[in-house]
Design a protein around this motif. Structure first.
Motif, PDB file in Angstrom:
ATOM      1  N   ALA A  21       0.954  -0.952   0.064  1.00 51.88           N
ATOM      2  CA  ALA A  21      -0.132  -0.118  -0.223  1.00 51.88           C
ATOM      3  C   ALA A  21       0.850   1.373  -0.096  1.00 51.88           C
ATOM      4  CB  ALA A  21      -0.882  -0.075   0.998  1.00 51.88           C
ATOM      5  N   ALA A  22       1.758   1.209   0.736  1.00 53.73           N
ATOM      6  CA  ALA A  22       2.954   2.349   0.733  1.00 53.73           C
ATOM      7  C   ALA A  22       3.588   2.630  -0.658  1.00 53.73           C
ATOM      8  CB  ALA A  22       4.049   2.038   1.765  1.00 53.73           C
ATOM      9  N   ILE A  23       3.890   1.551  -1.396  1.00 56.16           N
ATOM     10  CA  ILE A  23       4.532   1.594  -2.683  1.00 56.16           C
ATOM     11  C   ILE A  23       3.196   2.192  -3.666  1.00 56.16           C
ATOM     12  CG2 ILE A  23       4.968   0.312  -4.661  1.00 56.16           C
ATOM     13  CD1 ILE A  23       6.694  -1.790  -2.832  1.00 56.16           C
ATOM     14  N   ALA A  24       2.050   1.583  -3.496  1.00 56.06           N
ATOM     15  CA  ALA A  24       0.763   2.399  -4.423  1.00 56.06           C
ATOM     16  C   ALA A  24       0.894   3.842  -4.005  1.00 56.06           C
ATOM     17  CB  ALA A  24      -0.163   1.591  -3.985  1.00 56.06           C
ATOM     18  N   THR A  25       1.224   4.292  -3.055  1.00 58.35           N
ATOM     19  CA  THR A  25       1.388   5.669  -2.797  1.00 58.35           C
ATOM     20  C   THR A  25       2.505   6.388  -3.096  1.00 58.35           C
ATOM     21  OG1 THR A  25       1.896   5.677  -0.549  1.00 58.35           O
ATOM     22  CG2 THR A  25      -0.391   5.526  -0.994  1.00 58.35           C
ATOM     23  N   GLY A  26       3.602   5.821  -3.713  1.00 55.91           N
ATOM     24  CA  GLY A  26       4.835   6.603  -4.154  1.00 55.91           C
ATOM     25  C   GLY A  26       5.900   6.328  -3.199  1.00 55.91           C
ATOM     26  N   VAL A  27       5.658   5.423  -2.326  1.00 56.65           N
ATOM     27  CA  VAL A  27       7.024   5.180  -1.374  1.00 56.65           C
ATOM     28  C   VAL A  27       7.912   4.556  -2.376  1.00 56.65           C
ATOM     29  CG1 VAL A  27       7.951   4.043   0.582  1.00 56.65           C
ATOM     30  CG2 VAL A  27       6.026   5.556   0.912  1.00 56.65           C
ATOM     31  N   LYS A  28       9.235   4.916  -2.473  1.00 53.74           N
ATOM     32  CA  LYS A  28      10.332   4.121  -3.473  1.00 53.74           C
ATOM     33  C   LYS A  28      10.801   3.095  -2.869  1.00 53.74           C
ATOM     34  CE  LYS A  28       9.055   6.316  -6.902  1.00 53.74           C
ATOM     35  NZ  LYS A  28       8.096   5.845  -7.828  1.00 53.74           N
TER      36      LYS A  28
END
Length: 126
Positions: free
Chosen positions: A84-91
């Motif tokens: 979910a963090a990746i889906a919000t742009g966390v790299k």
């Protein structure tokens, strides 16, 4: 550590040994995504609490000085939160494989509950 690239981001899966070493070296922020009740009963000393039910990727600290590693009871919730963090742009994000269950199975130290008094109690490694 296992690493995969997804949606242009790096998703890492760490072992309990890798998490313990990185915590001792001050290299990571360990975030527990279990419920407050689970955390109060037993938790890894130094882990922060951000329950999955209230997870907000925009509230995560930056990772310029320390990496973020999520954990839960078995690794399922922490993987979901990581993705979910990746889906919000966390790299770059990581989670601990096997969760708190794997931590205990590896005989790592943690804070538990004294069943007689209800008070926190240190459970030593070994």
């Amino acid at each position: 550590m296992k690493t995969e690239t997804t949606d242009g981001a790096t998703f890492e899966t760490w072992t309990p040994d890798e998490v313990e070493t990185a915590m001792k070296n001050g290299e990571i922020v360990l975030i527990d995504v279990r419920t407050p009740q689970e955390y109060m009963f037993e938790h890894i000393e130094g882990a922060l609490l951000m329950p999955m039910a209230f997870f907000r990727a925009d509230a995560l600290p930056g990772q310029s000085e320390k990496r973020i590693v999520f954990h839960c009871g078995s690794g399922v919730r922490s993987e979901k939160v990581s993705r979910a963090a990746i889906a919000t742009g966390v790299k770059t994000i990581a989670h601990m494989e096997g969760g708190f269950g794997a931590w205990k199975q590896a005989k790592k130290a943690y804070t538990g509950t004294d069943m007689g008094s209800g008070a926190p109690k240190s459970v030593p490694a070994g």
